[in-house]
Scaffold this active site. Structure first.
Site, mmCIF file in Angstrom:
data_model
loop_
_atom_site.group_PDB
_atom_site.id
_atom_site.type_symbol
_atom_site.label_atom_id
_atom_site.label_comp_id
_atom_site.label_asym_id
_atom_site.label_seq_id
_atom_site.Cartn_x
_atom_site.Cartn_y
_atom_site.Cartn_z
ATOM 1 N N LEU A 1 0.839 -1.199 0.000
ATOM 2 C CA LEU A 1 0.000 0.000 0.000
ATOM 3 C C LEU A 1 0.869 1.242 0.000
ATOM 4 O O LEU A 1 1.703 1.427 0.892
ATOM 5 C CB LEU A 1 -0.910 0.013 1.232
ATOM 6 C CG LEU A 1 -1.813 -1.205 1.445
ATOM 7 C CD1 LEU A 1 -2.528 -1.095 2.782
ATOM 8 C CD2 LEU A 1 -2.813 -1.330 0.316
ATOM 9 N N ASP A 2 0.713 2.092 -1.002
ATOM 10 C CA ASP A 2 1.328 3.413 -0.953
ATOM 11 C C ASP A 2 0.628 4.203 0.148
ATOM 12 O O ASP A 2 -0.577 4.054 0.359
ATOM 13 C CB ASP A 2 1.158 4.103 -2.306
ATOM 14 C CG ASP A 2 1.566 5.557 -2.254
ATOM 15 O OD1 ASP A 2 2.719 5.834 -1.881
ATOM 16 O OD2 ASP A 2 0.722 6.422 -2.569
ATOM 17 N N LYS A 3 1.373 5.043 0.855
ATOM 18 C CA LYS A 3 0.764 5.767 1.973
ATOM 19 C C LYS A 3 -0.028 6.982 1.507
ATOM 20 O O LYS A 3 -1.242 7.078 1.691
ATOM 21 C CB LYS A 3 1.832 6.220 2.980
ATOM 22 C CG LYS A 3 1.239 6.979 4.185
ATOM 23 C CD LYS A 3 2.308 7.421 5.156
ATOM 24 C CE LYS A 3 3.050 8.642 4.640
ATOM 25 N NZ LYS A 3 2.205 9.877 4.656
ATOM 26 N N THR A 4 0.665 7.925 0.857
ATOM 27 C CA THR A 4 0.054 9.219 0.557
ATOM 28 C C THR A 4 -0.973 9.104 -0.557
ATOM 29 O O THR A 4 -0.672 8.664 -1.656
ATOM 30 C CB THR A 4 1.136 10.238 0.164
ATOM 31 O OG1 THR A 4 2.142 10.250 1.174
ATOM 32 C CG2 THR A 4 0.538 11.626 0.008
ATOM 33 N N VAL B 1 -1.033 -1.152 -4.472
ATOM 34 C CA VAL B 1 -2.080 -0.139 -4.526
ATOM 35 C C VAL B 1 -1.418 1.227 -4.418
ATOM 36 O O VAL B 1 -0.693 1.493 -3.454
ATOM 37 C CB VAL B 1 -3.111 -0.310 -3.394
ATOM 38 C CG1 VAL B 1 -4.281 0.648 -3.591
ATOM 39 C CG2 VAL B 1 -3.612 -1.742 -3.321
#
Length: 742
Positions: free
Chosen positions: A394-397, A636
């Site tokens: 998962l990408d954070k931003t 993602v």
């Protein structure tokens, strides 16, 4: 590698690698020759459809068979069986040269057999006699080939099979065609022209607007506020803050000054800069990301479908059975027509008409239902990737978090109220354009910044700390800028440091003026402000990954404003749902470790599964490392910096609220930008794949059951064609069950 098992259409659609040193042109078709191949497929499909409809109607409805109808049918069917079906014939020939067989081999042989037999019957077997009609019968005529019995025509079988399979092939092409769109979108992100600084004969420097491809290493160019940096370089003069979210994904601008490196395609938010180009063309960071995306997409081998794997055994068996049927009938004393009729029936009944519909129909229904749920699936091969996925990165931003800054806490020093800290800071920051300034001003005046919440999952700004009725729009007065009942004049923006201004307030009927400074501790200290009162609070906030700015007046720091990129309210639930599907979540971000750990704690991701401070190329490396460990990885993300990782992952899911580059590079798009739909997308993909597998089973089971009937002469080839239509209806009906997915 060996392309024997891939037909030329698939080979052309599977992408290509750009040569080393290749410089992309703005209008280049990066996925060539797929565009030309798509036009060719579309043209063949249109012609085949127009010609097949009358062929089918005339062949199956005796009432419409006028005098000489069979010659019209032959004239209409021959272009379909030859020109329209040419991709299948060519693929079969290529496979034969490599002593291999694919489903195209069976398709080609079935089309050739049906057409060849029909031509023989028409020209030499008596079926070309004017006035002849042909009525479909369940059992072949017992005296076929004897006396006056007419051999039957099977032009419609060849035409229908060709048209069905061309339709499936073209649908597949349309999904693959998007592979090059990500690179074209990347090219559009860069600046188109640049203000080149040119030194004249008199030594004076002037600006000349030139196309960006005219830049050379060592050239100096100007970048005004709001403009994109034309190429990678180093700042010669000026200070500013650059919005690098395009490449890093992080919402906090980066302050730059003389000697700092800057990246092409980032946006200058405030001061004017003079930059010296250090990398141009294909050497820039943006071009490197483009190459990463290209390498990931073209290096992804086409998925070997279940039908193709089975065909390695199925096709040779069918060919042997057809040949054995022909020889067996002749040895048993049967007529040549009976022998050929039985052999052709075997080939036709084995022809994968239902197989041609098994994947497209399930995909059509599945993608239609997905679209209703906000999930866009690009192609059939994507579905197979979801089956074994066990890790989701998962990408954070912008994916787990909102992707924009919001004020989450106000920490005043003793003797100062939260209301005063936020009021004075908001009055000055209202005039600045920095994202941090906008977040502070929005919180101070009670107007959410683009829908961002003031707080998520934790500390919150107390509404009582905001001014109430006096939070009116900005107006210009005689003494400066009026914000509510406050006046601000002598406003100054100190690029990379902070802002300052004199705020005049009315308090208990008395007008007070205070010079307010909001910014970094080091800058406040340089301005003579006593910062000892807030150093501990700033350090604690930054250690936890937040952005902290100090507010000062009367020479003393009076409070700290804490800002974060807040976690989306649904992210924790989404992570829990992904775990329930058997997926291990990993948080990946270019942000600092403190911010990453704070977000991970909020959504329930283990600290050991957090990877922070990574560049776009490093994101690809993280995905590849997980794959090297034997994991099947879903990614993602939503930004340009995620594009290469999305293309590299076994399954790429892009947030629909993200950039076009990320969406084009991904396999699935989550339209609503809600992470919860990631788990729903995986479930839908797995369900659709199960339906496809069921369709393939029934199609093959039908073939296996019907082949013995055809071999023993108990199945008329025309009825075999009709039975194929029934199997197609069965496949479509099974696919329609996906409409109930939720």
């Amino acid at each position: 590698h060996d392309m024997a098992g891939m037909d030329p259409v698939e080979h052309a659609l599977s992408g290509h690698s750009m040569a080393p040193g290749h410089e992309m042109q703005p209008d280049e078709d990066t996925s060539a020759p797929t565009d030309a191949r798509g036009s060719d497929l579309r043209r063949r499909l249109r012609v085949a459809t127009v010609l097949t409809v009358p062929v089918l109607v005339l062949s199956m409805l005796p009432a419409l068979q006028f005098r000489g109808w069979q010659w019209v049918v032959a004239a209409l069917a021959l272009p379909v069986a030859t020109w329209a079906a040419w991709p299948f014939h060519k693929a079969a020939a290529r496979a034969a040269r490599h002593r291999a067989s694919t489903m195209d081999t069976l398709v080609s042989i079935g089309i050739v057999a049906a057409t060849g037999w029909s031509l023989w019957a028409l020209l030499l077997g008596g079926a070309g006699m004017l006035g002849m009609t042909m009525t479909p019968t369940l059992w072949p005529a017992a005296d076929a080939g004897h006396g006056d019995a007419m051999p039957e025509l099977y032009f419609e079988v060849a035409a229908v099979v060709t048209t069905f399979l061309l339709a499936g092939r073209y649908a597949e092409h349309r999904s693959r065609r998007r592979a090059g769109d990500a690179l074209r979108a990347l090219l559009d992100l860069g600046a188109k022209d640049v203000a080149l600084l040119v030194t004249g004969p008199d030594g004076r420097r002037t600006e000349r607007r030139v196309p960006v491809d005219r830049l050379a290493v060592g050239d100096e160019f100007a970048v005004r506020p709001g403009e994109k940096v034309a190429t990678d370089g180093v700042v010669v003069s000026g200070t500013s803050a650059l919005d690098t979210s395009l490449l890093t994904g992080e919402p906090v601008p980066v302050d730059v000054g003389p000697g700092d490196d800057v990246t092409g395609a980032t946006v200058n938010t405030s001061g004017a800069l003079v930059v010296r180009a250090t990398r141009v063309g294909e050497e820039t960071r943006l071009a490197q990301i483009g190459r990463l995306v290209a390498a990931a997409q073209t290096g992804k081998a086409p998925v070997q479908r279940l039908a193709d794997r089975i065909s390695a055994v199925f096709v040779p068996v069918v060919l042997v059975l057809a040949l054995g049927t022909l020889v067996g009938w002749l040895l048993a004393g049967g007529s040549v027509q009976s022998a050929f009729t039985a052999a052709v029936a075997v080939l036709i009944i084995a022809c994968p008409c239902a197989l041609g519909l098994a994947t497209p129909t399930a995909l059509l229904v599945g993608t239609g239902r997905g679209a209703q749920l906000g999930i866009l699936i690009k192609g059939p091969e994507i579905l197979e990737q979801t089956r074994a996925v066990d890790t989701v990165v998962l990408d954070k931003t912008g994916t787990v978090t909102q992707g924009r800054m919001a004020l989450v806490d106000v920490v005043p020093v003793d003797g100062t109220t939260r209301e005063d800290v936020l009021r004075f800071a908001g009055a000055v920051e209202q005039l600045a354009e920095h994202p941090v300034a906008r977040a502070i001003a929005s919180a101070a005046h009670g107007t959410p910044d683009d829908g961002a919440a003031d707080a998520q999952e934790g500390t919150a700004v107390d509404p009582s700390a905001r001014p109430a009725a006096d939070a009116t729009p900005v107006a210009v007065g005689a003494d400066g800028v009026v914000i509510g009942s406050d006046q601000v004049h002598d406003f100054r923006a100190h690029a990379g440091h902070g802002v300052s201004g004199v705020v005049r307030v009315a308090h208990a009927g008395v007008a007070l003026s205070r010079r307010v400074l909001v910014g970094r501790l080091g800058w406040l200290a340089d301005e003579g402000v006593d910062t000892g009162t807030v150093e501990a609070q700033v350090r604690a906030a930054e250690d936890d990954g937040a952005t902290a700015v100090a507010v000062a007046w009367d020479g003393v720091a009076r409070g700290v404003l804490v800002l974060r990129d807040p976690v989306k309210p649904t992210s924790a639930q989404a992570v829990a749902e992904l775990r329930a599907l058997g997926l291990r979540p990993v948080l990946l971000t270019g942000d600092n470790a403190g911010a990453a750990r704070a977000a991970a704690r909020t959504v329930g991701i283990a600290e050991e599964d957090v990877v922070a401070q990574v560049l776009p190329a490093d994101k690809v490396a993280v995905v590849e490392r997980l794959q090297a460990e034997g994991r099947r990885v879903a990614m993602v993300g939503d930004g340009v910096n995620d594009a290469a990782a999305l293309a590299t992952a076994d399954l790429g899911l892009a947030m629909g609220t993200g950039t076009d580059v990320a969406i084009e590079a991904a396999d699935l798009t989550l339209v609503r930008g809600d992470l919860r739909t990631a788990g729903q997308a995986v479930r839908l993909s797995r369900r659709t794949l199960r339906v496809i597998q069921q369709n393939l089973f029934w199609a093959f089971a039908y073939n296996v059951a019907a082949i013995p009937l055809a071999a023993f002469g108990l199945l008329n080839p025309m009825i075999a064609g009709a039975a194929m239509a029934f199997s197609s209806v069965l496949v479509v009906g099974n696919s329609l069950r996906l409409r109930t997915f939720s």
